[in-house]
Motif scaffolding. Structure first.
Motif, PDB file in Angstrom:
ATOM      1  N   VAL A  55     -12.759  24.929   8.964  1.00  0.00           N
ATOM      2  CA  VAL A  55     -12.586  25.152  10.400  1.00  0.00           C
ATOM      3  C   VAL A  55     -13.121  23.948  11.181  1.00  0.00           C
ATOM      4  CG1 VAL A  55     -13.202  26.611  12.362  1.00  0.00           C
ATOM      5  CG2 VAL A  55     -12.622  27.660  10.176  1.00  0.00           C
ATOM      6  N   LEU A  56     -14.248  23.400  10.741  1.00  0.00           N
ATOM      7  CA  LEU A  56     -14.776  22.196  11.372  1.00  0.00           C
ATOM      8  C   LEU A  56     -13.757  21.056  11.305  1.00  0.00           C
ATOM      9  CD1 LEU A  56     -18.465  22.202  10.053  1.00  0.00           C
ATOM     10  CD2 LEU A  56     -17.737  22.552  12.426  1.00  0.00           C
ATOM     11  N   ARG A  57     -13.145  20.873  10.156  1.00  0.00           N
ATOM     12  CA  ARG A  57     -12.128  19.821  10.003  1.00  0.00           C
ATOM     13  C   ARG A  57     -10.954  20.056  10.953  1.00  0.00           C
ATOM     14  NH1 ARG A  57     -13.436  20.640   4.464  1.00  0.00           N
ATOM     15  NH2 ARG A  57     -14.602  18.866   3.624  1.00  0.00           N
ATOM     16  N   ARG A  58     -10.542  21.288  11.063  1.00  0.00           N
ATOM     17  CA  ARG A  58      -9.400  21.615  11.928  1.00  0.00           C
ATOM     18  C   ARG A  58      -9.714  21.290  13.390  1.00  0.00           C
ATOM     19  NH1 ARG A  58      -5.175  25.200  10.638  1.00  0.00           N
ATOM     20  NH2 ARG A  58      -3.912  25.877  12.427  1.00  0.00           N
ATOM     21  N   ILE A  59     -10.930  21.612  13.816  1.00  0.00           N
ATOM     22  CA  ILE A  59     -11.324  21.334  15.199  1.00  0.00           C
ATOM     23  C   ILE A  59     -11.387  19.831  15.446  1.00  0.00           C
ATOM     24  CG2 ILE A  59     -13.172  21.561  16.899  1.00  0.00           C
ATOM     25  CD1 ILE A  59     -13.935  24.209  15.495  1.00  0.00           C
ATOM     26  N   LEU A  60     -12.067  19.110  14.572  1.00  0.00           N
ATOM     27  CA  LEU A  60     -12.258  17.675  14.775  1.00  0.00           C
ATOM     28  C   LEU A  60     -10.946  16.903  14.717  1.00  0.00           C
ATOM     29  CD1 LEU A  60     -15.505  17.231  12.659  1.00  0.00           C
ATOM     30  CD2 LEU A  60     -15.322  17.063  15.146  1.00  0.00           C
ATOM     31  N   ALA A  61      -9.980  17.399  13.941  1.00  0.00           N
ATOM     32  CA  ALA A  61      -8.696  16.712  13.811  1.00  0.00           C
ATOM     33  C   ALA A  61      -7.724  17.057  14.936  1.00  0.00           C
ATOM     34  CB  ALA A  61      -8.060  17.054  12.463  1.00  0.00           C
ATOM     35  N   TYR A  66     -13.000  15.856  20.521  1.00  0.00           N
ATOM     36  CA  TYR A  66     -14.020  16.375  19.602  1.00  0.00           C
ATOM     37  C   TYR A  66     -14.587  15.226  18.777  1.00  0.00           C
ATOM     38  CZ  TYR A  66     -12.103  20.859  20.956  1.00  0.00           C
ATOM     39  OH  TYR A  66     -11.690  21.946  21.688  1.00  0.00           O
ATOM     40  N   GLN A  67     -15.898  15.047  18.889  1.00  0.00           N
ATOM     41  CA  GLN A  67     -16.551  13.902  18.240  1.00  0.00           C
ATOM     42  C   GLN A  67     -17.874  14.331  17.639  1.00  0.00           C
ATOM     43  OE1 GLN A  67     -16.790  10.070  20.393  1.00  0.00           O
ATOM     44  NE2 GLN A  67     -18.970  10.067  19.890  1.00  0.00           N
ATOM     45  N   GLY A  68     -17.935  14.369  16.321  1.00  0.00           N
ATOM     46  CA  GLY A  68     -19.188  14.634  15.638  1.00  0.00           C
ATOM     47  C   GLY A  68     -19.581  16.091  15.594  1.00  0.00           C
ATOM     48  N   ILE A  69     -20.700  16.331  14.898  1.00  0.00           N
ATOM     49  CA  ILE A  69     -21.204  17.686  14.682  1.00  0.00           C
ATOM     50  C   ILE A  69     -22.688  17.742  15.012  1.00  0.00           C
ATOM     51  CG2 ILE A  69     -21.649  19.466  12.925  1.00  0.00           C
ATOM     52  CD1 ILE A  69     -19.234  18.404  11.392  1.00  0.00           C
ATOM     53  N   MET A  70     -23.111  18.792  15.699  1.00  0.00           N
ATOM     54  CA  MET A  70     -24.529  19.092  15.835  1.00  0.00           C
ATOM     55  C   MET A  70     -24.850  20.137  14.772  1.00  0.00           C
ATOM     56  SD  MET A  70     -26.898  20.339  19.044  1.00  0.00           S
ATOM     57  CE  MET A  70     -26.271  22.021  19.158  1.00  0.00           C
ATOM     58  N   CYS A  71     -25.632  19.735  13.775  1.00  0.00           N
ATOM     59  CA  CYS A  71     -25.915  20.627  12.654  1.00  0.00           C
ATOM     60  C   CYS A  71     -27.335  21.191  12.758  1.00  0.00           C
ATOM     61  CB  CYS A  71     -25.675  19.930  11.322  1.00  0.00           C
ATOM     62  SG  CYS A  71     -26.505  18.352  11.126  1.00  0.00           S
ATOM     63  N   TYR A  72     -27.673  22.041  11.793  1.00  0.00           N
ATOM     64  CA  TYR A  72     -28.864  22.883  11.913  1.00  0.00           C
ATOM     65  C   TYR A  72     -30.106  22.256  11.282  1.00  0.00           C
ATOM     66  CZ  TYR A  72     -31.418  27.335  11.976  1.00  0.00           C
ATOM     67  OH  TYR A  72     -32.334  28.312  12.196  1.00  0.00           O
ATOM     68  N   THR A  73     -29.980  21.770  10.059  1.00  0.00           N
ATOM     69  CA  THR A  73     -31.143  21.223   9.346  1.00  0.00           C
ATOM     70  C   THR A  73     -30.772  19.920   8.655  1.00  0.00           C
ATOM     71  OG1 THR A  73     -30.637  22.343   7.267  1.00  0.00           O
ATOM     72  CG2 THR A  73     -31.986  23.563   8.869  1.00  0.00           C
ATOM     73  N   PHE A  79     -25.424  18.203   3.216  1.00  0.00           N
ATOM     74  CA  PHE A  79     -24.284  18.978   2.705  1.00  0.00           C
ATOM     75  C   PHE A  79     -22.998  18.570   3.407  1.00  0.00           C
ATOM     76  CE2 PHE A  79     -21.457  22.580   3.570  1.00  0.00           C
ATOM     77  CZ  PHE A  79     -21.071  22.917   2.287  1.00  0.00           C
ATOM     78  N   LEU A  80     -23.050  18.437   4.727  1.00  0.00           N
ATOM     79  CA  LEU A  80     -21.849  18.082   5.484  1.00  0.00           C
ATOM     80  C   LEU A  80     -21.363  16.678   5.142  1.00  0.00           C
ATOM     81  CD1 LEU A  80     -22.756  19.657   8.943  1.00  0.00           C
ATOM     82  CD2 LEU A  80     -20.991  20.433   7.345  1.00  0.00           C
ATOM     83  N   VAL A  81     -22.299  15.767   4.898  1.00  0.00           N
ATOM     84  CA  VAL A  81     -21.896  14.422   4.468  1.00  0.00           C
ATOM     85  C   VAL A  81     -21.136  14.506   3.150  1.00  0.00           C
ATOM     86  CG1 VAL A  81     -22.748  12.205   3.607  1.00  0.00           C
ATOM     87  CG2 VAL A  81     -23.676  13.152   5.719  1.00  0.00           C
ATOM     88  N   ARG A  82     -21.626  15.330   2.232  1.00  0.00           N
ATOM     89  CA  ARG A  82     -20.941  15.490   0.940  1.00  0.00           C
ATOM     90  C   ARG A  82     -19.565  16.136   1.096  1.00  0.00           C
ATOM     91  NH1 ARG A  82     -26.325  16.778  -0.686  1.00  0.00           N
ATOM     92  NH2 ARG A  82     -25.903  19.020  -0.499  1.00  0.00           N
ATOM     93  N   GLN A  83     -19.379  16.840   2.220  1.00  0.00           N
ATOM     94  CA  GLN A  83     -18.081  17.434   2.518  1.00  0.00           C
ATOM     95  C   GLN A  83     -17.149  16.461   3.233  1.00  0.00           C
ATOM     96  OE1 GLN A  83     -16.991  20.714   1.719  1.00  0.00           O
ATOM     97  NE2 GLN A  83     -18.791  20.610   0.405  1.00  0.00           N
ATOM     98  N   PHE A  85     -18.008  14.668   6.194  1.00  0.00           N
ATOM     99  CA  PHE A  85     -18.252  14.539   7.628  1.00  0.00           C
ATOM    100  C   PHE A  85     -19.234  13.398   7.916  1.00  0.00           C
ATOM    101  CE2 PHE A  85     -17.077  19.004   6.992  1.00  0.00           C
ATOM    102  CZ  PHE A  85     -16.068  19.140   7.923  1.00  0.00           C
ATOM    103  N   ASP A  86     -19.192  12.914   9.148  1.00  0.00           N
ATOM    104  CA  ASP A  86     -20.111  11.874   9.597  1.00  0.00           C
ATOM    105  C   ASP A  86     -20.370  12.093  11.081  1.00  0.00           C
ATOM    106  OD1 ASP A  86     -21.784   9.712   9.466  1.00  0.00           O
ATOM    107  OD2 ASP A  86     -20.202   8.216   9.243  1.00  0.00           O
ATOM    108  N   ASP A  87     -21.220  11.243  11.673  1.00  0.00           N
ATOM    109  CA  ASP A  87     -21.633  11.371  13.078  1.00  0.00           C
ATOM    110  C   ASP A  87     -22.282  12.729  13.303  1.00  0.00           C
ATOM    111  OD1 ASP A  87     -22.121  11.109  15.750  1.00  0.00           O
ATOM    112  OD2 ASP A  87     -20.028  10.901  16.363  1.00  0.00           O
ATOM    113  N   LEU A  88     -23.446  12.904  12.692  1.00  0.00           N
ATOM    114  CA  LEU A  88     -24.164  14.177  12.721  1.00  0.00           C
ATOM    115  C   LEU A  88     -25.422  14.069  13.569  1.00  0.00           C
ATOM    116  CD1 LEU A  88     -23.911  14.939   8.901  1.00  0.00           C
ATOM    117  CD2 LEU A  88     -22.367  15.719  10.704  1.00  0.00           C
ATOM    118  N   LEU A  89     -25.653  15.081  14.374  1.00  0.00           N
ATOM    119  CA  LEU A  89     -26.875  15.200  15.174  1.00  0.00           C
ATOM    120  C   LEU A  89     -27.639  16.418  14.692  1.00  0.00           C
ATOM    121  CD1 LEU A  89     -28.719  14.639  17.695  1.00  0.00           C
ATOM    122  CD2 LEU A  89     -27.177  16.156  18.962  1.00  0.00           C
TER     123      LEU A  89
END
Length: 209
Positions: A55-61, A66-73, A79-83, A85-89
């Motif tokens: 779903v994250l990929r669908r939104i960002l594409a 839509y630019q980047g992700i604000m993640c939790y920990t 984990f998201l990098v391994r998936q 993703f980049d540009d993480l806050l």
């Protein structure tokens, strides 16, 4: 009616629970509506609310807004990098050295990950680990956007930083540090963001001391 709770309750009455379902038509409509309201502003997607990488990929594409992700920990960031993703806050300050070192190793690989801070102790911890890894760490200062009235605290106790006089020493410390870089300042108005509009039976929500 399609899209109502009653509709989905009937549709999935024989499906074993728990399970996950996303109405892609409604998701796409929300994506377009938010992009339209954003105008020329960028929107960072909060993974705390969207827990599915697809779903994250669908939104960002879907739109350049839509630019980047604000993640939790820090662990979730890794984990998201391994998936892919980049540009993480990181939405919250992180302390555990092992998790931070994993993030800093990803910074050395060229990934963009910004850490959140709200006190000098955070800077001490991050600067020491960053020096150990020989990597410059981008930081975002988290400031509290709550409002105090006599006998009433309107908002949440998110950060100890409530005035510029408290923020300035952190900003100056970061500016002088070899392994730290100030990438931004965040003010999260939870008293507004966390409350639905026109909730039946509730004229207003308050957070009392």
């Amino acid at each position: 009616m399609t899209g109502t709770y009653a509709y989905y309750k009937q549709l999935f009455k024989d499906v074993p629970k728990p399970f996950a379902f996303v109405d892609l038509d409604m998701l796409d409509a929300n994506i377009k509506a938010i992009a339209k309201e954003a105008g020329r502003k960028k929107v960072r997607v909060a993974s705390k609310s969207v827990r599915c990488p697809e779903v994250l990929r669908r939104i960002l594409a879907a739109d350049d807004v839509y630019q980047g992700i604000m993640c939790y920990t820090a662990s979730e960031a890794a984990f998201l990098v391994r998936q892919g993703f980049d540009d993480l806050l990181l939405g919250y300050p992180q302390w555990h050295a092992e998790a931070l070192l994993e993030v800093f190793s990803l910074l050395r690989e060229g990934k963009t990950i910004t850490c959140m801070v709200d006190c000098m102790e955070h800077l001490d911890q991050i600067e020491g680990l960053a020096a150990e890894m020989q990597v410059v760490v981008p930081l975002c200062i988290d400031i509290d956007m709550s409002t105090d009235f006599p006998g009433l605290h309107f908002g949440v106790y998110r950060s100890p930083l409530t005035r510029w006089e408290q923020v300035r020493p952190l900003a100056e410390r970061i500016a002088m540090a070899k392994w730290l870089r100030l990438a931004g300042i965040m003010g999260y108005e939870a008293q507004i963001a966390g409350v639905g509009d026109q909730v039946p039976g509730h004229a207003a929500w308050f957070f009392y001391r």
